[in-house]
Each structure stands twice: as structure tokens, then as C-alpha cells.
Write an enzyme that holds these catalytic residues in place. Structure first.
Site, PDB file in Angstrom:
ATOM      1  N   TYR A 153       0.835  -1.198   0.000  1.00 29.18           N
ATOM      2  CA  TYR A 153       0.000   0.000   0.000  1.00 29.18           C
ATOM      3  C   TYR A 153       0.877   1.258   0.000  1.00 29.18           C
ATOM      4  CZ  TYR A 153      -3.423   3.418   1.692  1.00 29.18           C
ATOM      5  OH  TYR A 153      -4.214   4.526   1.826  1.00 29.18           O
ATOM      6  N   THR A 158       1.674   3.671   1.881  1.00 31.17           N
ATOM      7  CA  THR A 158       2.530   4.082   2.998  1.00 31.17           C
ATOM      8  C   THR A 158       3.463   2.983   3.492  1.00 31.17           C
ATOM      9  OG1 THR A 158       0.786   3.469   4.580  1.00 31.17           O
ATOM     10  CG2 THR A 158       0.827   5.760   3.819  1.00 31.17           C
ATOM     11  N   LYS A 159       3.545   1.871   2.765  1.00 31.09           N
ATOM     12  CA  LYS A 159       4.366   0.756   3.249  1.00 31.09           C
ATOM     13  C   LYS A 159       5.843   0.957   2.894  1.00 31.09           C
ATOM     14  CE  LYS A 159       1.088  -1.576   5.215  1.00 31.09           C
ATOM     15  NZ  LYS A 159      -0.016  -0.610   5.146  1.00 31.09           N
ATOM     16  N   ASN A 160       6.694   0.108   3.478  1.00 33.51           N
ATOM     17  CA  ASN A 160       8.142   0.263   3.336  1.00 33.51           C
ATOM     18  C   ASN A 160       8.608   0.118   1.896  1.00 33.51           C
ATOM     19  OD1 ASN A 160       7.946   0.513   6.066  1.00 33.51           O
ATOM     20  ND2 ASN A 160       9.281  -1.207   6.569  1.00 33.51           N
ATOM     21  N   ILE A 161       7.961  -0.737   1.115  1.00 37.44           N
ATOM     22  CA  ILE A 161       8.058  -0.689  -0.345  1.00 37.44           C
ATOM     23  C   ILE A 161       6.627  -0.601  -0.860  1.00 37.44           C
ATOM     24  CG2 ILE A 161      10.237  -1.958  -0.438  1.00 37.44           C
ATOM     25  CD1 ILE A 161       8.708  -4.380  -1.484  1.00 37.44           C
TER      26      ILE A 161
END
Length: 370
Positions: A179, A181-184
């Protein structure tokens, strides 16, 4: 007044160039670039298979189905998560059974799991909240004892490790989110990893209506009729999204190191202020997805920080107090008191690699004033 966004992604020119190459190619949907990403993601996690899908919600839903969870079955999980966790259980026709959480981490309290097991219990769905893994060795012992499946919700925890165990290592499957806002990130997207060949084979079919050939193989292979083996869903990911993910995956550990530096800055500053925050458990490598403080009068603090230009979020209010779940299952706020209190106090501070020292100082200064 400074303006500090809650999150900024790390998509760079190399990622954009890779997407441009896909846009100039024949296939935009699930094809060779997605296969390349799946192979690299599986390799990163030391998993045998990776199945890329349209979201972590889709990953959770398909995983439940592939593991044989059906109408009326019970799945033990946590009330402290995004609603997708328990919603996916409902989508599979099963019943989410909540147990309370650890006050220190927000993760499921494994000591409460056995008491919640009934003849209808078929699986456990732990959530590795904020990037900190649950005690998977303890959960695996319980699952083995009662012959239960484990679906790890690892939406926050790609890089995580605890007690020498990687995410997905002890579970039947692990589910991930890409999603915004995720780290990737690919804006939207998700993946499932598994070491079970038969489960992987079924997942590949379930993500694309249940048919046995995807679009690229139907185009490139010698003609043969495709067949529909099972009833599936339209949950595949596209090569455009996969092209965004490949480069970010290659840089994932370097960017984790930067987020770790920011988290350590917060910890030192918050210790001086006497503000409580979620600590990383011992013997744990955190994915450092979110940085969480716990604070009284949380909603007022959110309003004050936002009015000073600081983007913050609440991750999360306890699921059992949300109207749909209260109405459907007759939950009371007091049913899971630790989760209720936890959800009333948690506040997520900005945590991403583009944060500058002056911005971090501004955030801390505003917290100190409040």
C-alpha cells in the site's frame, strides 16, 4: 510553521524508468516483470514461493481459502490491527475470534490463544504490528499441538526477524502489503509467501478466476485451451506495479537503516520527555514500519500537532469497538480491555527516509510544548 507530511514514498528515477519500459512493452498486466518480482521477493525472504496479488486483503482472503478455511470455521486473531485482518476472515465465510494483546507491543498475547480454541478453530492469524514480529516460536507450538494453520499478517513487517526466525518461516503462509505508505510500495498491491508447493499452485489459480493460464502464457505459449479448475477471484497484480517494487526491494535494507536512525532519534528525545513509546522486543529486528507513542488525551494531541503542520495518524482503534463488529458480534468495549485502552492512546509519528533532522526536532519540540 513547518509542514511535515505523515509519509513520503521512495520511488526514484530508476523505478520510474522501469515502469516506462513496461508501458512501452506488450504486457501491462501480470507477466514477466511480475514473475521477476515474485522470484526476488521470495529470495529475499528465503521462501519457496511468492504469489503477488492486488492487496494484502486479497492475500489474506486467498490464503484462508487455499488452506481450506470455510464457512463456520473459527480463526483466532487480534483486535488490534487494521480491519482488513478480520474482514478477510469474514470474506472467507469464517468467524474471527479475538484474544487480547500484549500491552508492551500491541501484538497478540500468545498466552491467551489456547483458551480461545474450540472444535471449530482451524487457524491462527497473528499480526506483526508496526514492524515487530509476534513470538512465532510460541505460536507455532500452539498451532502444532492443536493442528491449526498459521496465516501471518505481515503487512507491516517485510524486513522483520525475531529469535532468529524470519517472517513467514514458521507460518503456512505470510501476507504482505505494498500500500501507499508501506516500506516498499506500488500504491496498491500485496503478496503471499509459502513453502508449500500445493498451496502455491492453488494460490496462483485463485488470484486469477481459478483458470490455469494467465494472459501472458495464453499469448506466448503454443495454443491450448485454458480451463477453470476452481472458483477464484480477480486478485492479480500488474507488471506496472511490479516494476515499481523491484528497485525498492533492492534498496530495502539501506532504507531500513535510515528509518532505524530516525527511530533511535525519537527514542532518545522521548525518553527525555517521559513520553511512552512502543519498544522493540528483545532479539528482534524491527521492520520499523511505524513509530508509535502512547499518550493520554490522544485525540486532542492529534489536533494540536496537525494544527502545527505535523502529519500524524492513529494505528489503530480496536476493531471490536467499531460499529459493524459491535453490531454483528455483540462485542462490548470491555471485552478486550488492553486493546481498547491501547487503541485509545496510540499515535503514529512520521517515520520515513526523507525526514530531515530539523523536521524531527520540530516534531519533538511540538510534543514537548503539548
Amino acid at each position: 510553521m513547518q509542514k511535515i507530511e505523515f509519509f513520503k514514498h521512495n520511488i526514484d528515477e530508476e523505478d520510474i524508468s522501469r515502469v516506462t519500459s513496461v508501458l512501452k512493452s506488450i504486457f501491462l498486466t501480470n507477466a514477466n516483470v511480475t514473475k521477476e518480482f515474485e522470484e526476488k521477493f521470495a529470495t529475499y525472504l528465503d521462501a519457496t514461493h511468492c504469489v503477488a496479488v492486488s492487496s494484502c486483503t486479497a492475500a489474506l482472503h486467498l490464503s484462508l481459502l487455499a488452506l481450506g478455511i470455510k464457512d463456520g470455521d473459527e480463526v483466532i486473531t487480534t483486535p488490534m490491527s487494521f480491519v482488513a485482518t478480520s474482514n478477510a476472515i469474514l470474506h472467507a465465510g469464517a468467524i474471527p475470534v479475538f484474544v487480547d494483546i500484549e500491552e508492551s507491543t500491541g501484538n497478540i498475547d500468545f498466552t491467551l490463544i489456547e483458551a480461545a480454541i474450540t472444535p471449530k478453530t482451524k487457524a491462527i492469524m497473528p499480526v506483526h504490528l508496526y514492524g515487530n514480529m509476534c513470538d512465532m516460536k510460541a505460536i507455532k507450538k500452539i498451532a502444532n499441538k492443536h493442528k491449526l494453520k498459521i496465516i501471518e499478517d505481515a503487512a507491516h513487517c517485510i524486513e522483520g526477524e525475531r529469535d532468529g526466525v524470519r517472517v513467514g518461516e514458521l507460518g503456512d503462509v505470510a501476507c504482505f502489503s505494498f500500500y501507499a505508505t508501506k516500506n516498499i510500495t506500488s500504491g496498491e498491491g500485496g503478496a503471499i509467501t509459502t513453502n508449500n508447493d500445493e498451496v502455491a499452485k492453488l494460490l496462483y489459480q485463485l488470484r486469477l478466476h481459478g483458470i490455469n493460464k494467465d494472459a501472458s502464457s495464453r499469448y506466448t505459449d503454443k495454443f491450448a485451451h485454458w480451463d477453470m479448475k476452481v472458483l477464484g477471484w480477480k486478485y492479480n497484480i500488474s507488471d506496472i506495479q511490479s516494476a515499481l517494487l523491484i528497485g525498492q526491494l533492492e534498496k530495502i535494507e539501506d532504507r531500513l537503516s535510515k528509518r532505524e536512525e530516525i527511530a533511535r532519534y525519537y527514542e532518545v528525545a522521548l525518553n527525555k520527555l517521559g513520553v511512552e513509546y512502543i519498544k522493540v522486543p528483545e532479539n528482534t529486528k524491527s521492520a520499523r514500519h511505524l513509530f508509535i507513542i502512547k499518550i493520554k488525551n490522544r485525540d486532542k494531541v492529534v489536533s494540536k500537532l496537525q494544527s502545527n503542520g505535523i502529519g500524524v495518524a492513529v494505528n489503530y482503534r480496536a476493531i471490536h469497538i467499531l460499529n459493524y463488529y459491535k453490531n454483528s458480534f455483540s462485542f462490548q468495549d470491555s471485552d478486550f480491555p488492553i486493546a481498547k485502552k491501547f487503541g485509545d492512546e496510540v499515535l503514529s509519528l512520521p517515520l520515513y527516509t526523507k525526514l530531515e533532522l530539523s523536521q524531527l526536532a520540530y516534531i519533538i519540540s511540538n510534543l514537548a510544548k503539548i
